[in-house]
Write an enzyme that holds these catalytic residues in place. Structure first.
Site, short mmCIF file in Angstrom:
data_model
loop_
_atom_site.label_atom_id
_atom_site.label_comp_id
_atom_site.label_asym_id
_atom_site.label_seq_id
_atom_site.Cartn_x
_atom_site.Cartn_y
_atom_site.Cartn_z
N GLU A 1 -6.26 2.88 2.03
CA GLU A 1 -6.01 1.44 1.95
C GLU A 1 -5.42 0.93 3.26
OE1 GLU A 1 -3.58 0.85 -1.57
OE2 GLU A 1 -4.49 2.62 -2.48
N GLU B 1 -3.81 -9.05 -4.06
CA GLU B 1 -3.06 -8.55 -5.21
C GLU B 1 -1.63 -9.05 -5.14
OE1 GLU B 1 -1.46 -4.28 -7.04
OE2 GLU B 1 -2.83 -4.34 -5.33
#
Length: 459
Positions: free
Chosen positions: A263, A374
């Protein structure tokens, strides 16, 4: 792996431990300026770049924890209503300082950042990665060739990290590492969980764990990397226990305990960094966030090779509503020769790599790539959080107002960058944060996303 089209919520398994420990990120930014006579149509994409560094001020605060020390295996620093015990407090601080000595390596030079960070220039072979048993005694690898199909005119290679704006830099043979402080560790629930995500059971839904997403994703093929440009904002985060991020995920596994992810992106995380700046960050795990992996360089794993980029440092400048739009370009791909996963930030030198031995499924390839935003919603006072995603505005507001990802690409078996195909978009709670995609000749595959959190339609 099941086809995501069969289950709208399956894509987020790997996110359920998402962003509980976070770090600020200064980094290289590339800018896109909206022409004054353009509209908010996706077709009116920016056509030229400019830079306008913004140096925010940083308020350093000292937080003294007066709770008692808990058993050595847990160190829950945040438990309330405890009696102050000087001996136990001293023991706790000694344990924290021993941990800091492990992750804060000796430096040849220290640079004071305008935002208060201390950037240590550490000899590259002494960085935390080389504490790993399989890397001890080694040196960083030479950079491989980047995937075919990169556009050299797409991004500029200037550095826009706050710590570097003074003109100071780390010498060749060293890497810049943001120094971790006692206050950083004290904000975490325990030493063991500092810099890591909270361990939770793998679930097949996305609504019960406080994490909310607005993402685009592709699946069903073999992926060897991904690339995107993301514009950078400083969204409001309502409290220390929440965060807001925008990133891409390279994913493989069955979405059980064997989940592998790589990520990278930007995040605002008061708990991890102690402020509200957007920061460049990385993360990895090979067991669904249970025991492996961490943010940035807070554990052994990621090997940094770049002496100009500090992972975890604040990004500047950033985008403004109805103003300049500034984005960063991220590329993650698997070197076909040695199998390591490399990271590029902008079009300059590569940042570093995740050694292939860190992973199980990602030793071969990824089976999903995801892009998007997010947040954590702790539901303060029983209502939805006011934490913003992206710019804090819904996707329908378009360019200059909403956040975007553009030029979405994946790396194929031939180490070539190709446009994503069959991109799907999904928002957990579209009345709070939403997403809408498109494609044009300037931005390729893109989407706008984000939102304000609590509003009249999101109580």
């Amino acid at each position: 792996m099941m086809d995501l089209a069969k289950s709208q919520n399956k894509w987020c398994h790997f996110d359920h431990r998402r962003r509980q420990r976070h770090r600020r990120t200064n980094s290289q930014t590339d800018t896109v300026q909206e022409s004054r006579n353009k509209t908010n149509s996706p077709d009116m994409a920016p056509t030229y770049y400019k830079t306008s560094p913004i140096i925010p001020t940083f308020v350093v605060f000292f937080f003294l924890v007066t709770s008692s020390v808990f058993p050595v295996h847990s160190y829950d620093f945040n438990q309330a209503n405890q009696t102050f015990r000087p001996t136990e407090e001293l023991q706790k601080l000694q344990i924290i300082r021993a941990h800091l000595e492990k992750i804060n390596k000796p430096s040849t030079k220290t640079i004071q950042s305008p935002d208060g960070d201390l950037i240590d220039c550490v000899l590259s072979h002494q960085q935390p990665a080389f504490d790993h048993p399989q890397l001890k005694g080694q040196n960083p690898l030479e950079s491989p060739e980047t995937p075919k199909g990169e556009n050299p005119d797409e991004m500029v290679s200037e550095n826009h990290q706050l710590w570097s704006l003074s003109g100071e830099s780390c010498p060749e043979g060293t890497i810049p590492i943001r120094r971790t402080t006692e206050q950083d560790v004290l904000r975490a629930s325990s030493i063991q969980r500092f810099g890591r995500k909270i361990r939770r059971p793998i679930r097949r839904d996305s609504s019960s764990n406080g994490h909310e997403h607005a993402v685009g994703y592709v699946s069903g093929q073999e992926y060897y990397g991904a690339k995107a440009s993301i514009n950078v904002w400083a969204p409001r985060v309502a409290n220390q226990y929440e965060f807001s991020l925008s990133q891409m995920w390279v994913i493989s596994g069955s979405f059980g305990n064997d989940l592998n992810t790589i990520e990278a992106g930007w995040q605002v995380s008061p708990e991890l960094y102690g402020d509200s700046y957007p920061r460049f960050f990385t993360y990895w795990t090979s067991d669904a966030y249970q025991a492996t992996g961490c943010y940035n360089l807070l554990c052994s794993g990621f090997v940094q090779t770049n002496n100009r980029i500090a992972i975890g440092a604040a990004i500047s400048p950033r985008s403004s509503y109805k103003g300049g739009q500034y984005d960063i370009s991220l590329l993650v791909w698997k070197d076909p020769k040695h199998g390591n996963w490399w990271l590029q930030f902008g079009s300059g030198p590569l940042v570093g790599y995740w050694p292939s031995f860190l992973f199980t499924h990602l030793r071969n390839h990824a089976n999903m790539v995801q892009f998007g935003g997010e947040v954590v919603n702790t539901r303060p006072s029983g209502t939805h959080t006011l934490t913003q995603m992206g710019s804090g505005h819904f996707s329908g507001e378009g360019f200059g107002k909403a956040s975007y990802f553009r030029n979405l690409q994946v790396v194929d078996w031939d180490n070539s960058l190709i446009p994503v195909s069959n991109l799907r978009v999904l928002a957990d709670h579209p009345n709070c944060y939403d997403i809408r995609g498109g494609i044009n000749n300037v931005w390729g595959n893109y989407f706008y996303y984000g939102g304000p959190g609590r509003n009249v339609r999101c109580p």
